[in-house]
Design a protein around this motif. Structure first.
Motif, mmCIF file in Angstrom:
data_model
loop_
_atom_site.group_PDB
_atom_site.id
_atom_site.type_symbol
_atom_site.label_atom_id
_atom_site.label_comp_id
_atom_site.label_asym_id
_atom_site.label_seq_id
_atom_site.Cartn_x
_atom_site.Cartn_y
_atom_site.Cartn_z
ATOM 1 N N ASN A 10 -5.586 -2.255 -3.470
ATOM 2 C CA ASN A 10 -4.992 -0.932 -3.687
ATOM 3 C C ASN A 10 -5.514 -0.307 -4.972
ATOM 4 O O ASN A 10 -5.823 0.891 -5.012
ATOM 5 C CB ASN A 10 -3.465 -1.022 -3.781
ATOM 6 C CG ASN A 10 -2.758 -1.295 -2.479
ATOM 7 O OD1 ASN A 10 -1.576 -1.646 -2.490
ATOM 8 N ND2 ASN A 10 -3.425 -1.154 -1.339
ATOM 9 N N ILE B 62 -7.485 3.190 -5.005
ATOM 10 C CA ILE B 62 -6.921 4.352 -5.711
ATOM 11 C C ILE B 62 -7.840 4.777 -6.859
ATOM 12 O O ILE B 62 -8.142 5.957 -7.021
ATOM 13 C CB ILE B 62 -5.502 4.053 -6.201
ATOM 14 C CG1 ILE B 62 -4.561 3.921 -4.999
ATOM 15 C CG2 ILE B 62 -5.015 5.135 -7.159
ATOM 16 C CD1 ILE B 62 -3.202 3.312 -5.322
ATOM 17 N N CYS C 163 -1.770 4.012 -1.685
ATOM 18 C CA CYS C 163 -3.192 3.886 -1.359
ATOM 19 C C CYS C 163 -3.424 4.355 0.079
ATOM 20 O O CYS C 163 -3.228 3.597 1.034
ATOM 21 C CB CYS C 163 -3.674 2.451 -1.546
ATOM 22 S SG CYS C 163 -5.452 2.278 -1.261
ATOM 23 N N ASN D 212 2.153 1.614 -3.602
ATOM 24 C CA ASN D 212 1.083 2.019 -4.511
ATOM 25 C C ASN D 212 0.487 3.376 -4.165
ATOM 26 O O ASN D 212 -0.197 3.980 -4.981
ATOM 27 C CB ASN D 212 -0.026 0.960 -4.527
ATOM 28 C CG ASN D 212 0.407 -0.289 -5.255
ATOM 29 O OD1 ASN D 212 1.110 -0.226 -6.261
ATOM 30 N ND2 ASN D 212 -0.012 -1.442 -4.749
ATOM 31 N N CYS E 59 -5.846 2.201 2.242
ATOM 32 C CA CYS E 59 -5.292 0.929 2.719
ATOM 33 C C CYS E 59 -4.177 1.130 3.737
ATOM 34 O O CYS E 59 -4.072 0.371 4.700
ATOM 35 C CB CYS E 59 -4.808 0.088 1.541
ATOM 36 S SG CYS E 59 -6.164 -0.530 0.505
ATOM 37 N N SER F 219 0.822 -1.212 0.000
ATOM 38 C CA SER F 219 0.000 0.000 0.000
ATOM 39 C C SER F 219 0.854 1.259 0.000
ATOM 40 O O SER F 219 0.496 2.266 -0.628
ATOM 41 C CB SER F 219 -0.951 -0.004 1.198
ATOM 42 O OG SER F 219 -1.824 -1.115 1.124
#
Length: 144
Positions: free
Chosen positions: A133, A137, A48, A46, A51, A43
């Protein structure tokens, strides 16, 4: 900023399929610590926010230390993680950044320190959080 679409409401069958994979991961013998490290690290990579917020709270509740959570994005430069955790984190990074592929050294190290079934479950766990994720997103889910 607001959530763009509520996938669980608009396409409940697809959402349930992803949820089924998550339920499978939760039913495996993967340790809570390993699941949390995978979820938080992927997470972070990415980006996110939803998350990261959720999984750091869950990790703290399960007993993970603030020190290890804060150091997770620099895990290679700390003494806070075991050999097994380091192998899982390296694999998490390479699977998450899949366009760079998973190199043989990373995979072999994970295979060396993890039993084969456990390794398969780690890989599935990494893939699952990456799905979450991407949902978070894309739909602009916001932390509470």
């Amino acid at each position: 900023m607001k959530t763009r679409i509520k996938i669980d409401q608009v396409e409940p069958a697809g959402y349930k399929a992803v949820l089924g994979l998550e339920k499978f991961i939760e039913s495996t013998p993967l340790t809570r610590i390993h699941k949390d490290l995978i979820k938080i690290r992927a997470s972070q990579i990415n980006g996110c926010a939803f998350c990261i917020d959720m999984h750091t709270k869950e990790a703290r509740k399960a007993g993970e230390t603030e020190q290890r959570i804060y150091a997770l994005n620099a895990w290679r430069d700390t003494p806070f993680f075991s050999e097994e955790e380091r192998a899982i984190l390296a694999l998490t990074e390479e699977v998450t950044l899949i366009s760079n592929h998973v190199n043989d050294e990373t995979y072999q190290q994970a295979a060396k320190v993890l039993e084969e079934t456990y390794l398969a479950q780690v890989i599935l766990s990494i893939i699952t959080i990456n799905v979450w994720n991407r949902i978070g997103i894309t739909t602009a889910l916001l932390p509470a």
